[in-house]
Motif scaffolding. Structure first.
Motif, mmCIF file in Angstrom:
data_model
loop_
_atom_site.group_PDB
_atom_site.id
_atom_site.type_symbol
_atom_site.label_atom_id
_atom_site.label_comp_id
_atom_site.label_asym_id
_atom_site.label_seq_id
_atom_site.Cartn_x
_atom_site.Cartn_y
_atom_site.Cartn_z
ATOM 1 N N UNK A 100 -5.772 -15.571 7.098
ATOM 2 C CA UNK A 100 -6.530 -14.345 6.862
ATOM 3 C C UNK A 100 -6.457 -13.391 8.054
ATOM 4 N N UNK A 101 -6.373 -13.901 9.268
ATOM 5 C CA UNK A 101 -6.273 -13.027 10.444
ATOM 6 C C UNK A 101 -4.979 -12.215 10.413
ATOM 7 N N UNK A 102 -3.891 -12.831 9.988
ATOM 8 C CA UNK A 102 -2.612 -12.125 9.867
ATOM 9 C C UNK A 102 -2.681 -11.056 8.787
ATOM 10 N N UNK A 103 -3.304 -11.405 7.667
ATOM 11 C CA UNK A 103 -3.448 -10.454 6.563
ATOM 12 C C UNK A 103 -4.297 -9.266 6.997
ATOM 13 N N UNK A 104 -5.405 -9.533 7.683
ATOM 14 C CA UNK A 104 -6.276 -8.457 8.170
ATOM 15 C C UNK A 104 -5.513 -7.489 9.064
ATOM 16 N N UNK A 105 -4.690 -8.019 9.949
ATOM 17 C CA UNK A 105 -3.940 -7.182 10.887
ATOM 18 C C UNK A 105 -2.941 -6.283 10.154
ATOM 19 N N UNK A 106 -2.270 -6.834 9.142
ATOM 20 C CA UNK A 106 -1.297 -6.042 8.400
ATOM 21 C C UNK A 106 -1.971 -4.875 7.668
ATOM 22 N N UNK A 107 -3.089 -5.153 7.035
ATOM 23 C CA UNK A 107 -3.762 -4.099 6.283
ATOM 24 C C UNK A 107 -4.427 -3.079 7.205
ATOM 25 N N UNK A 108 -4.906 -3.508 8.342
ATOM 26 C CA UNK A 108 -5.469 -2.568 9.310
ATOM 27 C C UNK A 108 -4.395 -1.588 9.773
ATOM 28 N N UNK A 109 -3.184 -2.100 9.963
ATOM 29 C CA UNK A 109 -2.064 -1.244 10.356
ATOM 30 C C UNK A 109 -1.737 -0.237 9.256
ATOM 31 N N UNK A 110 -1.702 -0.692 8.006
ATOM 32 C CA UNK A 110 -1.442 0.206 6.877
ATOM 33 C C UNK A 110 -2.476 1.323 6.822
ATOM 34 N N UNK A 111 -3.745 0.936 6.874
ATOM 35 C CA UNK A 111 -4.814 1.927 6.751
ATOM 36 C C UNK A 111 -4.774 2.940 7.882
ATOM 37 N N UNK A 112 -4.478 2.475 9.098
ATOM 38 C CA UNK A 112 -4.442 3.370 10.248
ATOM 39 C C UNK A 112 -3.325 4.400 10.133
ATOM 40 N N UNK A 113 -2.132 3.945 9.772
ATOM 41 C CA UNK A 113 -0.995 4.860 9.664
ATOM 42 C C UNK A 113 -1.198 5.845 8.518
ATOM 43 N N UNK A 114 -1.667 5.376 7.377
ATOM 44 C CA UNK A 114 -1.863 6.280 6.243
ATOM 45 C C UNK A 114 -2.918 7.341 6.560
ATOM 46 N N UNK A 115 -3.952 6.969 7.269
ATOM 47 C CA UNK A 115 -4.996 7.929 7.617
ATOM 48 C C UNK A 115 -4.498 8.966 8.606
ATOM 49 N N UNK A 116 -3.707 8.538 9.581
ATOM 50 C CA UNK A 116 -3.268 9.433 10.647
ATOM 51 C C UNK A 116 -2.030 10.253 10.271
ATOM 52 N N UNK A 117 -1.158 9.688 9.446
ATOM 53 C CA UNK A 117 0.173 10.281 9.287
ATOM 54 C C UNK A 117 0.483 10.814 7.894
ATOM 55 N N UNK A 118 -0.417 10.658 6.937
ATOM 56 C CA UNK A 118 -0.109 11.068 5.561
ATOM 57 C C UNK A 118 -1.205 11.984 5.010
ATOM 58 N N UNK A 119 -0.806 13.168 4.584
ATOM 59 C CA UNK A 119 -1.760 14.137 4.033
ATOM 60 C C UNK A 119 -1.626 14.283 2.515
ATOM 61 N N UNK A 120 -0.749 13.484 1.894
ATOM 62 C CA UNK A 120 -0.505 13.569 0.456
ATOM 63 C C UNK A 120 -1.307 12.474 -0.257
ATOM 64 N N UNK A 121 -1.950 12.781 -1.386
ATOM 65 C CA UNK A 121 -2.652 11.736 -2.149
ATOM 66 C C UNK A 121 -1.688 10.630 -2.581
ATOM 67 N N UNK A 122 -2.202 9.398 -2.647
ATOM 68 C CA UNK A 122 -1.371 8.242 -2.971
ATOM 69 C C UNK A 122 -2.014 7.444 -4.101
ATOM 70 N N UNK A 123 -1.180 7.009 -5.051
ATOM 71 C CA UNK A 123 -1.598 6.056 -6.083
ATOM 72 C C UNK A 123 -0.757 4.797 -5.904
ATOM 73 N N UNK A 124 -1.410 3.628 -5.978
ATOM 74 C CA UNK A 124 -0.768 2.366 -5.635
ATOM 75 C C UNK A 124 -0.643 1.437 -6.829
ATOM 76 N N UNK A 125 0.408 0.608 -6.791
ATOM 77 C CA UNK A 125 0.426 -0.596 -7.615
ATOM 78 C C UNK A 125 0.691 -1.786 -6.691
ATOM 79 N N UNK A 126 0.395 -2.974 -7.174
ATOM 80 C CA UNK A 126 0.502 -4.177 -6.356
ATOM 81 C C UNK A 126 1.880 -4.809 -6.495
ATOM 82 N N UNK A 127 2.406 -5.273 -5.361
ATOM 83 C CA UNK A 127 3.640 -6.044 -5.359
ATOM 84 C C UNK A 127 3.347 -7.511 -5.123
ATOM 85 N N UNK A 128 4.368 -8.340 -5.252
ATOM 86 C CA UNK A 128 4.163 -9.779 -5.086
ATOM 87 C C UNK A 128 3.761 -10.155 -3.660
#
Length: 303
Positions: free
Chosen positions: A87-115
């Motif tokens: 879970x610690x590894x998973x938390x780190x990966x998602x924290x990185x995703x959220x940080x980059x998307x907040x700082x670097x992306x101004x376009x709305x995003x819709x997601x689907x889940x991958x494996x």
């Protein structure tokens, strides 16, 4: 003389009445661009391989397109891998995703889940965030499949990743409940509203025929393409307003036109998991212009 003058005037008048003006003809035949979308899939983000810097470069490249996309469709495999991770590894990966998307992306995003966005560790089945729930919480999704209408197009986001019969690995399919939902979505969509479908695992792709050392047949696994392809295609055939299906997963780019539906499997943002090209497909994303008449223009963009 008067008779000839009258006939001449009538001929001119009939031309005005019968021939539409050039401007009116253009208006009748012109199609209107209603929106531009970018399809980013298989990002596989983690703090390694220089991936954060490369992903940021990709986001900037998308936002520098002219015109700038109105929407990003993220096709799944957002993080590097959640399967059987701590879970610690998973938390780190998602924290990185959220940080980059907040700082670097101004376009709305819709997601689907991958494996790779699913936590399948047999030792953690009792946890509340086991399976898809962790990623759904991160993305604020109440369901792994959903739909919305924007600028005259309907977007249907599918959940194509499910546990196989042995409950230890995944297979591409919708399942009975989701298929019934999809039937109702299409049934209740007006015939004049064009439909775009996005899944992580391809519904139909030719990329699986690109293999080495084939002797006399190809092997297509249920984790590489939907196992309910025939059933889905039959449903689409009943609804000609389904125009475009987007997917990823294979990290290779192809386009298949079948019975009026275009199936595009786009290459990965991460390429070969941040190590250059996957075969002949360079890291990139899809750029798609949607029109009011249900047509579209699309390109694969290397960033």
């Amino acid at each position: 003389m008067k008779r000839r003058s009258v006939l001449k005037n009538l001929a001119g008048l009939s031309g005005l009445l019968l021939a539409p003006s050039i401007s009116m003809a253009n208006k009748l035949t012109a199609k209107t661009k209603v929106m531009r979308i970018a399809h980013l899939t298989d990002i596989h983000l983690k703090d390694d391989f220089n991936a954060p810097k490369k992903f940021t470069k990709c986001l900037h490249h998308v936002q520098q397109q002219h015109p700038k996309p109105d929407l990003i469709l993220n096709g799944g495999d957002i993080v590097y891998d959640m399967n059987k991770e701590q879970l610690t590894t998973i938390d780190a990966q998602w924290k990185l995703v959220q940080g980059i998307m907040k700082q670097e992306c101004s376009i709305p995003v819709q997601y689907c889940l991958g494996n790779h966005d699913i936590w399948w560790n047999e030792n953690n089945k009792g946890q509340a965030v086991y399976g898809k729930q962790y990623a759904m919480d991160q993305l604020k999704l109440s369901s792994p499949y959903y739909s919305f209408i924007k600028n005259g197009w309907k977007f249907i986001i599918l959940d194509s990743v499910h546990l196989d019969i042995d409950n230890t690995w995944y297979i591409g399919k919708l399942g009975e409940a989701q298929f019934s939902w999809l039937e109702n979505e299409l049934k209740n969509t007006a015939a004049n509203i064009p439909v775009l479908v996005m899944s992580h695992i391809p519904i139909l792709t030719a990329t699986l025929m690109i293999e080495d050392n084939i002797i006399n047949k190809w092997e297509m696994l249920g984790g590489d393409m939907h196992t309910d392809t025939a059933k889905i295609i039959k449903l689409f055939y009943q609804h000609p307003n389904v125009k475009l299906c987007l997917s990823g997963h294979i990290h290779l780019r192809d386009k298949v036109l079948y019975n009026g539906v275009t199936y595009i499997c786009n290459g990965a943002v991460s390429g070969a998991w941040w190590d250059g090209n996957k075969r002949e497909t360079a890291p990139g994303y899809g750029l798609i212009d949607l029109y009011s008449d249900g047509t579209f223009d699309e390109h694969y963009i290397n960033y």
